[in-house]
Scaffold this motif. Structure first.
Motif, PDB file in Angstrom:
ATOM      1  N   ASP A 297       6.873 -23.234  58.574  1.00 49.53           N
ATOM      2  CA  ASP A 297       5.605 -23.430  59.279  1.00 49.53           C
ATOM      3  C   ASP A 297       4.516 -22.538  58.697  1.00 49.53           C
ATOM      4  N   TYR A 298       4.876 -21.292  58.403  1.00 50.39           N
ATOM      5  CA  TYR A 298       3.890 -20.353  57.851  1.00 50.39           C
ATOM      6  C   TYR A 298       3.420 -20.814  56.473  1.00 50.39           C
ATOM      7  N   ASP A 300       3.493 -23.877  55.276  1.00 50.55           N
ATOM      8  CA  ASP A 300       2.690 -25.094  55.440  1.00 50.55           C
ATOM      9  C   ASP A 300       1.219 -24.743  55.685  1.00 50.55           C
ATOM     10  N   GLU A 301       0.992 -23.800  56.584  1.00 47.58           N
ATOM     11  CA  GLU A 301      -0.377 -23.410  56.901  1.00 47.58           C
ATOM     12  C   GLU A 301      -1.044 -22.739  55.700  1.00 47.58           C
ATOM     13  N   ASN A 302      -0.304 -21.923  54.954  1.00 48.38           N
ATOM     14  CA  ASN A 302      -0.869 -21.306  53.755  1.00 48.38           C
ATOM     15  C   ASN A 302      -1.325 -22.354  52.752  1.00 48.38           C
ATOM     16  N   ARG A 304      -2.216 -25.398  53.335  1.00 45.78           N
ATOM     17  CA  ARG A 304      -3.411 -26.080  53.852  1.00 45.78           C
ATOM     18  C   ARG A 304      -4.654 -25.208  53.682  1.00 45.78           C
ATOM     19  N   LEU A 305      -4.493 -23.908  53.860  1.00 48.80           N
ATOM     20  CA  LEU A 305      -5.625 -23.005  53.676  1.00 48.80           C
ATOM     21  C   LEU A 305      -6.123 -23.023  52.236  1.00 48.80           C
ATOM     22  N   ARG A 376      -1.006 -14.001  54.882  1.00 51.68           N
ATOM     23  CA  ARG A 376      -2.264 -14.759  54.809  1.00 51.68           C
ATOM     24  C   ARG A 376      -3.423 -13.907  54.298  1.00 51.68           C
TER      25      ARG A 376
END
Length: 392
Positions: A297-298, A300-302, A304-305, A376
């Motif tokens: 999950d972490y 995935d968000e990275n 996308r960022l 992040r």
């Protein structure tokens, strides 16, 4: 509570990514931000630390052997958990690393001067290990799509595999650096082509666990159980960032292939993993699944960022979200700079260290590979440095 956002100090541990970043090029500053090499910057997961501490407290570190029900059971349990794949203890062969395994297999399955097919842009050590073992690199470049994705050139691959001098296809699955998960129909076609032409298929599946949510990786050997032509190389190294333990395994479901493996590994006396590596593999596969799921999950968000940042801050860059890995394959050709200048800008103007795309072979010129497997805050700092390198 474990925090993926924690920034840990990796300097002074003899780690290549940080302590040896100055070797990338002359004049790279000591405070350059390392975003190269495929290992993550997260702290080790608590169950791993606890298992290692317990093992150290035993105060004995003699020769260690991995051939136990606990070791094999940890691997079998992980393959069942991830892929619903049942393997036998005897299918699992220890290796100290993926490239060691690939070197042994190249030596055992081909003769000097014979061809090994690879699909660039691809992990740079593929071409190196082929050439260093006296074999010939046969390039079947991936086909870039308009949307930034890639496809295999199956037509050219078929022609190459028909040539009797080409003995091995070295597959990267999922593909590093472009981040493709090969579809089941693609893998079936590749496996069928190898079977039709008697070509050995070595599948490097180092990144097989690091897939984006909603997507699925299929081990090619799972589609061809018992094949005498397929060797699958796997490791917990990328999944849990434990590359320093130097432990992996090769899945060989054919007795003849296992005999070749034993012969080649015995030549260099590969028998014993180090004691802590055995503990580490069992700990991460048995006890770190919760942390693994959270890491997906972490990451995935990275990823996308990175996409959002490049679209808003660096519109001349092209980037497609990878289907697997935590590696960002970024096309910087829109800036009109030759590949060498792109790296010079990153290193000396942006003070950030990605991997140069040209190092991955044909089709990599003008790209960089940026590692997003980090807290992040580190990621955003790296992206700002990249923007400074290319936009200022």
């Amino acid at each position: 509570m474990y925090q993926f956002d924690e920034r840990i100090d990796r300097y002074g541990c003899n780690q290549v990514k940080y302590d040896f970043v100055g070797r990338v090029a002359e004049g790279v500053r000591a405070d350059a931000l390392p975003m190269w090499i495929a290992d993550m910057d997260f702290a080790a997961y608590p169950p791993l630390i606890e298992a290692l501490q317990k093992r150290v407290e035993r105060r004995t570190f003699g020769y260690s052997l991995h051939k136990t029900d606990e070791f094999f059971g940890a691997i079998r349990g992980w393959l069942r958990y991830r892929f619903g794949w049942e393997v036998a203890n005897g299918d699992i062969c220890y290796t100290p690393g993926m490239m060691t395994a690939i070197a042994f297999l190249i030596q055992g399955l081909s003769a000097p001067g014979e061809g090994v097919v690879i699909q660039p842009p691809v992990y740079d050590s593929f071409a190196e290990v082929i050439e260093r073992n006296g074999r010939r690199v046969v390039n079947n470049p991936l086909i870039p799509r308009e949307d930034g994705g890639y496809e295999m050139n199956l037509t050219q691959l078929e022609a190459q595999l028909r040539l009797p001098e080409n003995k091995i296809l070295l597959l990267c699955s999922p593909h590093n650096p472009v981040g493709r998960i090969w579809r089941e129909d693609e893998l079936r076609r590749v496996g069928e082509l190898c079977k039709e032409n008697g070509v050995f298929l070595i599948s490097d599946e180092s990144h097989c666990d690091l897939v984006r949510r909603g997507l699925r990786h299929v081990p090619v050997q799972q589609l061809f159980p018992g094949s005498p032509l397929i060797a699958t190389c796997m490791t917990p190294s990328k999944t849990f960032s434990v590359s320093g333990f130097q432990i992996g395994y090769v899945l060989l479901q054919d007795e003849g292939l296992r005999g070749i493996w034993e012969r080649e590994s015995m030549k260099v006396h590969i028998f014993h993993p180090n004691a802590l590596a055995i503990t580490a593999l069992q700990a991460v596969y048995n006890d770190c699944r919760e942390y693994y799921e959270r890491s997906l999950d972490y990451l995935d968000e990275n990823l996308r960022l990175v996409d959002d940042f490049l679209k808003t801050e660096m519109p001349r860059a092209r980037y497609r979200l990878p289907e697997a890995t935590y590696l960002c394959w970024i096309d910087l050709r829109g800036y009109g700079c030759p590949p060498q200048e792109i790296m010079e800008r990153c290193l000396y103007r942006g003070n950030v260290v990605p991997d140069p795309g040209a190092g991955f072979g044909q089709g990599g010129e003008g790209f960089i590979r940026l590692n997003a497997g980090c807290p992040r805050e580190t990621l955003m700092e790296g992206l700002q440095r990249l923007r400074k390198a290319m936009e200022d």
